[in-house]
Design an enzyme around this catalytic site. Structure first.
Site, PDB file in Angstrom:
ATOM      1  N   LYS A 121      -0.262   1.376   4.878  1.00 36.45           N
ATOM      2  CA  LYS A 121      -0.017   0.174   4.068  1.00 36.45           C
ATOM      3  C   LYS A 121       1.420  -0.330   4.205  1.00 36.45           C
ATOM      4  O   LYS A 121       1.658  -1.522   4.404  1.00 36.45           O
ATOM      5  CB  LYS A 121      -0.301   0.478   2.592  1.00 36.45           C
ATOM      6  CG  LYS A 121      -1.744   0.785   2.263  1.00 36.45           C
ATOM      7  CD  LYS A 121      -1.943   0.959   0.774  1.00 36.45           C
ATOM      8  CE  LYS A 121      -1.302   2.211   0.197  1.00 36.45           C
ATOM      9  NZ  LYS A 121      -1.946   3.450   0.676  1.00 36.45           N
ATOM     10  N   THR A 122       2.369   0.575   4.064  1.00 35.46           N
ATOM     11  CA  THR A 122       3.775   0.172   4.093  1.00 35.46           C
ATOM     12  C   THR A 122       4.146  -0.444   5.435  1.00 35.46           C
ATOM     13  O   THR A 122       4.791  -1.494   5.502  1.00 35.46           O
ATOM     14  CB  THR A 122       4.680   1.376   3.781  1.00 35.46           C
ATOM     15  OG1 THR A 122       4.412   1.838   2.453  1.00 35.46           O
ATOM     16  CG2 THR A 122       6.148   1.008   3.896  1.00 35.46           C
ATOM     17  N   GLU A 165       1.896  -4.689  -0.753  1.00 34.94           N
ATOM     18  CA  GLU A 165       1.202  -3.420  -0.553  1.00 34.94           C
ATOM     19  C   GLU A 165       0.311  -3.182  -1.768  1.00 34.94           C
ATOM     20  O   GLU A 165       0.768  -3.275  -2.909  1.00 34.94           O
ATOM     21  CB  GLU A 165       2.233  -2.306  -0.400  1.00 34.94           C
ATOM     22  CG  GLU A 165       1.658  -0.963  -0.059  1.00 34.94           C
ATOM     23  CD  GLU A 165       2.717   0.048   0.316  1.00 34.94           C
ATOM     24  OE1 GLU A 165       2.494   1.244   0.081  1.00 34.94           O
ATOM     25  OE2 GLU A 165       3.771  -0.349   0.847  1.00 34.94           O
TER      26      GLU A 165
END
Length: 462
Positions: A121-122, A165
């Site tokens: 995600k990051t 995110e």
């Protein structure tokens, strides 16, 4: 007061303001003109960055840190009910807002892209933030890690796009209503909150159901968990798949390693496109393709976005080079789930050639170790040697019988060379005694193992 600032958050107080997710929201609010305050357990560079934006940051948690005129108190799921500032908020009748609700309010009126998945995600959020900025679109973004460039985990931009995110760990991603959602993968994790894969799927189905009418779900065609989610959604939302699978809408034809970069070839809408990803690893190349597909779904031309993705150079703690001393490179990895550990070690293998790889691994959470300790140990067999530290508890209390020994036993059973180290202070000396010029050292885990990188470099210099 800046346009777009929710009135209820014009004087917010954040408990745990230094956390990756919390600090990002606090920064955006401060940039929008809010009078931000908060507290954190310890001093940090993040606290200083917030003060530079005009925020008041207290160190330690105490009832007197909460101002009587605070408009709300923002918390994450990690904040315990006995926190003195939370108790004080109840006495004063100050509303308590979960960070996901605060983030959702900041996205209102914009075009959100929400990036979800068990891993990646990051990185994917960061790739979008950097490439959209490179194109002059000036997005707002909230990320769970600090970018190498532009150097922050959050920004209030003047453009219409908001990249965020979306955290599934506590189901808080159900609060968002994105125009475009990305699901990178779906696996069982966060065992304190999810008892089974069915619960995970149900949670991701709810997230997908929040996509605004006419919006798009971008989802992995290679990952079985993501494919199962696609089957369960059964056309209830417009879906664009990506990956190496033959039926992918955005098909990855090749990922060719070029040192610490990759050349990626995809076919999108019948057109072949070649672009560079400036970080190593097949998994990061696939994250870039997800970002590309999401941007295209938002109306950005692929021919413009693809080259802009090359401007992404990394996120702190995601295979971040901390330095090199005496011919030994020290790299920091946030990987803490077996899938992430394997992906990062395979990326290092591909980039490092014949170099020896030594891992300093710190398990994260007792519950995760209980469920996935065997798989963590098996991942460590990809390294030439590993040091395994005690479990970093984060928000959890110990579980009887659950220790790092579970990982060590599994690693040794897989043929790995593993050494337990119970005193973190001993690690720099142990590493110095094991390494020789040309070696790579990975500090790996989601806890404070990251602090060891500079200490190892300092010890190697002596």
């Amino acid at each position: 007061m800046a346009p777009g600032l929710p009135t209820a958050m014009d004087r917010p107080h954040f408990i745990g303001i230094g956390g990756a997710g919390m600090s990002g929201i606090a920064k955006i609010l401060a940039q929008r003109g809010a009078k931000v305050a908060g507290s954190d357990a310890k001093e940090s560079a993040t606290a200083e960055a917030l003060r530079a934006l005009g925020a008041t940051v207290h160190i330690g948690h105490a009832a007197e840190h909460l101002a009587d005129d605070a408009s709300c108190v923002v918390v994450s799921s990690a904040i315990r009910q006995d926190n003195p500032e939370l108790a004080r908020a109840a006495e004063l009748g100050i509303p308590v807002v979960h960070r996901s609700d605060a983030l959702a309010a900041l996205m209102a009126g914009l075009r959100p892209i929400a990036v979800a998945g068990t891993h990646g995600k990051t990185t994917t959020t960061s790739m979008l933030a950097v490439s959209l900025s490179e194109l002059g679109l000036d997005p707002s973004y909230a990320i769970g890690g600090d970018l190498d460039a532009p150097g922050s985990n959050a920004l209030h931009g003047e453009g219409e796009i908001f990249v965020a995110e979306a955290d599934e760990s506590d189901r808080s991603f159900h609060k968002y209503a994105p125009e475009v959602a990305i699901v990178l993968n779906v696996e069982l994790d966060h065992h304190a909150n999810y008892a089974s894969m069915d619960e995970i799927y149900e949670s991701f189905e709810t997230f997908a159901g929040k996509i605004v009418p006419g919006g798009t779900l971008v989802i992995n065609a290679d990952h079985e968990g993501a494919r199962e989610l696609t089957r369960r959604l059964a056309g209830s939302v417009r879906t664009v798949t990506y990956g190496e699978a033959e039926d992918a809408d955005v098909r990855v034809l090749s990922v060719v390693a070029q040192g610490l970069k990759s050349e990626v070839t995809v076919v999108l809408d019948g057109t072949e496109l070649v672009f560079t990803v400036s970080v190593p690893g097949r998994h990061y190349a696939h994250n870039a393709v997800a970002a590309l597909a999401a941007g295209v779904a938002l109306g950005i031309p692929a021919g413009e976005l693809a080259p802009a993705l090359a401007s992404y150079t990394g996120v702190k703690r995601r295979l971040q080079l901390k330095g090199e001393v005496a011919g030994v490179q020290v790299i920091d990895s946030y990987a803490h789930h077996p899938t992430e550990m394997t992906a990062d070690l395979e990326a290092m293998r591909a980039a490092a050639g014949d170099a020896r790889i030594l891992v300093v691994f710190q398990p994260h959470l007792f519950s995760r170790t209980q469920e996935l300790g065997k798989e963590m140990g098996q991942s460590l067999s990809l390294a030439d040697a590993s040091l395994v530290l005690d479990i970093y508890p984060a928000r959890e209390d110990p579980i009887p019988g659950i220790t790092s020994e579970l990982i060590i036993e599994a690693a040794r059973a897989a043929g790995a060379d593993v050494t337990p180290v119970h005193d973190k202070a001993e690690v720099p000396s142990v590493v110095a005694g094991m390494t020789k010029p040309g070696d790579l050292v990975l500090t790996m885990g989601a806890g404070d193992v990251t602090d060891l990188g500079p200490q190892i470099l300092d010890r190697l210099s002596k």
